[in-house]
Design an enzyme around this catalytic site. Structure first.
Site, PDB file in Angstrom:
ATOM      1  N   TYR A   1       0.850  -1.189   0.000  1.00 27.28           N
ATOM      2  CA  TYR A   1       0.000   0.000   0.000  1.00 27.28           C
ATOM      3  C   TYR A   1       0.887   1.240   0.000  1.00 27.28           C
ATOM      4  O   TYR A   1       1.451   1.622   1.030  1.00 27.28           O
ATOM      5  CB  TYR A   1      -0.928   0.014   1.214  1.00 27.28           C
ATOM      6  CG  TYR A   1      -1.938  -1.112   1.247  1.00 27.28           C
ATOM      7  CD1 TYR A   1      -2.204  -1.884   0.122  1.00 27.28           C
ATOM      8  CD2 TYR A   1      -2.640  -1.403   2.407  1.00 27.28           C
ATOM      9  CE1 TYR A   1      -3.123  -2.907   0.156  1.00 27.28           C
ATOM     10  CE2 TYR A   1      -3.578  -2.425   2.446  1.00 27.28           C
ATOM     11  CZ  TYR A   1      -3.811  -3.181   1.321  1.00 27.28           C
ATOM     12  OH  TYR A   1      -4.733  -4.202   1.356  1.00 27.28           O
TER      13      TYR A   1
ATOM     14  N   HIS B   1       0.055 -11.828   0.678  1.00 22.70           N
ATOM     15  CA  HIS B   1      -0.908 -10.979  -0.015  1.00 22.70           C
ATOM     16  C   HIS B   1      -1.429 -11.632  -1.301  1.00 22.70           C
ATOM     17  O   HIS B   1      -2.619 -11.579  -1.616  1.00 22.70           O
ATOM     18  CB  HIS B   1      -0.252  -9.639  -0.335  1.00 22.70           C
ATOM     19  CG  HIS B   1      -1.207  -8.509  -0.495  1.00 22.70           C
ATOM     20  ND1 HIS B   1      -0.828  -7.200  -0.408  1.00 22.70           N
ATOM     21  CD2 HIS B   1      -2.540  -8.473  -0.731  1.00 22.70           C
ATOM     22  CE1 HIS B   1      -1.862  -6.409  -0.590  1.00 22.70           C
ATOM     23  NE2 HIS B   1      -2.917  -7.167  -0.790  1.00 22.70           N
TER      24      HIS B   1
ATOM     25  N   SER C   1     -13.405  -4.518   1.235  1.00 21.78           N
ATOM     26  CA  SER C   1     -14.420  -3.867   0.397  1.00 21.78           C
ATOM     27  C   SER C   1     -15.833  -4.288   0.801  1.00 21.78           C
ATOM     28  O   SER C   1     -16.659  -4.639  -0.053  1.00 21.78           O
ATOM     29  CB  SER C   1     -14.180  -4.164  -1.089  1.00 21.78           C
ATOM     30  OG  SER C   1     -12.944  -3.651  -1.509  1.00 21.78           O
ATOM     31  N   PRO C   2     -16.160  -4.252   2.101  1.00 18.20           N
ATOM     32  CA  PRO C   2     -17.468  -4.729   2.547  1.00 18.20           C
ATOM     33  C   PRO C   2     -18.623  -3.800   2.185  1.00 18.20           C
ATOM     34  O   PRO C   2     -19.784  -4.187   2.359  1.00 18.20           O
ATOM     35  CB  PRO C   2     -17.298  -4.824   4.067  1.00 18.20           C
ATOM     36  CG  PRO C   2     -16.284  -3.772   4.387  1.00 18.20           C
ATOM     37  CD  PRO C   2     -15.325  -3.805   3.235  1.00 18.20           C
TER      38      PRO C   2
ATOM     39  N   GLY D   1     -18.679  -2.575  -0.968  1.00 20.75           N
ATOM     40  CA  GLY D   1     -18.701  -2.646  -2.427  1.00 20.75           C
ATOM     41  C   GLY D   1     -18.024  -1.505  -3.137  1.00 20.75           C
ATOM     42  O   GLY D   1     -18.494  -1.083  -4.196  1.00 20.75           O
ATOM     43  N   ARG D   2     -16.917  -1.008  -2.596  1.00 22.06           N
ATOM     44  CA  ARG D   2     -16.194   0.139  -3.181  1.00 22.06           C
ATOM     45  C   ARG D   2     -17.141   1.314  -3.396  1.00 22.06           C
ATOM     46  O   ARG D   2     -17.131   1.973  -4.421  1.00 22.06           O
ATOM     47  CB  ARG D   2     -15.499  -0.272  -4.487  1.00 22.06           C
ATOM     48  CG  ARG D   2     -14.603  -1.494  -4.342  1.00 22.06           C
ATOM     49  CD  ARG D   2     -13.826  -1.805  -5.602  1.00 22.06           C
ATOM     50  NE  ARG D   2     -13.296  -3.163  -5.581  1.00 22.06           N
ATOM     51  CZ  ARG D   2     -12.185  -3.545  -4.932  1.00 22.06           C
ATOM     52  NH1 ARG D   2     -11.486  -2.645  -4.282  1.00 22.06           N
ATOM     53  NH2 ARG D   2     -11.781  -4.790  -4.961  1.00 22.06           N
TER      54      ARG D   2
END
Length: 329
Positions: A56, A123, A202-203, A205-206
């Site tokens: 990141y 990862h 991404s819970p 959904g972005r």
């Protein structure tokens, strides 16, 4: 805030963690000065789990967290997870070689300024190395006291079982939300079977499961979403129409859409932990509230009536983005 065990033997963490990819430019320019405010707010809201990666911002997210920890001058108030395995090498985008994992682990420890990492993920799998051998390498880090638990990101249930046969796997990270339900086809069950946490990234959904979804114009300005099928026409218009129905339902239930989306994810099992990411305190408050919201069977029926299984238009990844994650269904 609900509490959940991270892996078979703890520690206990908040059911809603924080995804620190948001401390980088992945979804547009990030401001390092804002990160301490977000971390302070996490503590105030009862969020005790941080998730980051050496990839990141090529160490930037870990550095930001480490600087905040050093400024506090004491033991970390968070359970910290980080990851290794993604590289900038155009020929080998993923590297699970023992020497690479060891070198990058030491670099992550230095950036974070901690003696041991609570949860260390591979990862992405590097198919040049069998998962059993990679797990043996990671187990060596546990024995050396440099990490406390092992995780994998975006692997298949079969790979999880192979790895777990070598050493206990504490967590598997996978995209999981009302818009991405593939983990229900074996991964969630495998995690429950071996006692691993399913850490849902991404819970929301972005942003498709929030009251402020990205427009086509906005998505085209964000590097990851520019070519993502769900944020391109004609898919995005259809997805925004579903979003509108979900937002209306959330409003009728008296909560923000993001709150309801997080509550749905956590309702799927005690092994599930959500790690939404955001740079905005208001949105952080919304997702944190999802960690305290209980849903009834009737609530679940109402939610899945407006967002039925398979509602999302377009794949979650483009062809290029699918390089690395293991497909299993």
């Amino acid at each position: 805030m609900k509490q959940r065990k991270l892996g078979q033997d703890g520690p206990i963490v908040s059911a809603v963690g924080y995804g620190a990819m948001s401390f980088t430019d992945f979804y547009g320019p990030a401001d390092d000065a804002n990160a301490p405010r977000v971390l302070d707010a996490c503590l105030e809201m009862g969020i005790t789990h941080l998730d980051t990666s050496n990839a990141y911002g090529m160490g930037r997210s870990e550095t930001v967290i480490g600087d905040w920890l050093r400024a506090r001058g004491g033991a970390s108030p968070f359970t910290i997870a980080t990851k290794v395995g993604i590289t900038r090498d155009p020929e080998h985008r993923f590297n699970n070689a023992p020497e690479h994992l060891a070198e990058q682990l030491d670099a992550s420890l230095k950036r974070l300024g901690v003696e041991a990492i609570d949860l260390y993920y591979v990862h992405r799998r590097d198919t040049r190395h069998e998962i059993e051998a990679v797990t043996e390498t990671m187990a060596g880090f546990v024995k050396a006291g440099k990490i406390k638990a092992i995780g994998y990101s975006e692997i298949a249930p079969s790979s999880l079982r192979r790895a777990h046969a070598v050493h206990p796997i504490a967590a598997v990270q996978s995209e999981y939300s009302l818009s991405t339900r593939a983990p229900e086809l074996g991964l969630k069950q495998a995690c429950a079977e071996i006692g691993a946490s399913l850490v849902a990234f991404s819970p929301v959904g972005r942003a498709l499961l929030t009251d402020r979804p990205h427009s086509l114009e906005r998505a085209q300005k964000l590097p990851f979403l520019t070519n993502n099928p769900r944020f391109m026409e004609p898919n995005i218009s259809s997805n925004l129409a579903y979003n509108a129905k979900f937002c209306a339902l959330a409003a009728d239930m008296g909560v923000a859409a993001a709150t309801l989306a997080i509550a749905w994810v956590l309702h799927q099992g005690d092994e599930v932990i959500a790690i939404p990411g955001t740079r905005h305190i208001t949105h952080l408050e919304e997702v944190a509230k999802g960690g305290a919201l209980d849903l009834s069977a009737e609530d679940i029926v109402r939610i899945e009536a407006v967002l039925p299984l398979g509602w999302a238009h377009g794949d979650r990844y483009s062809a290029a983005q699918w390089v690395g994650p293991e497909r299993y269904c």
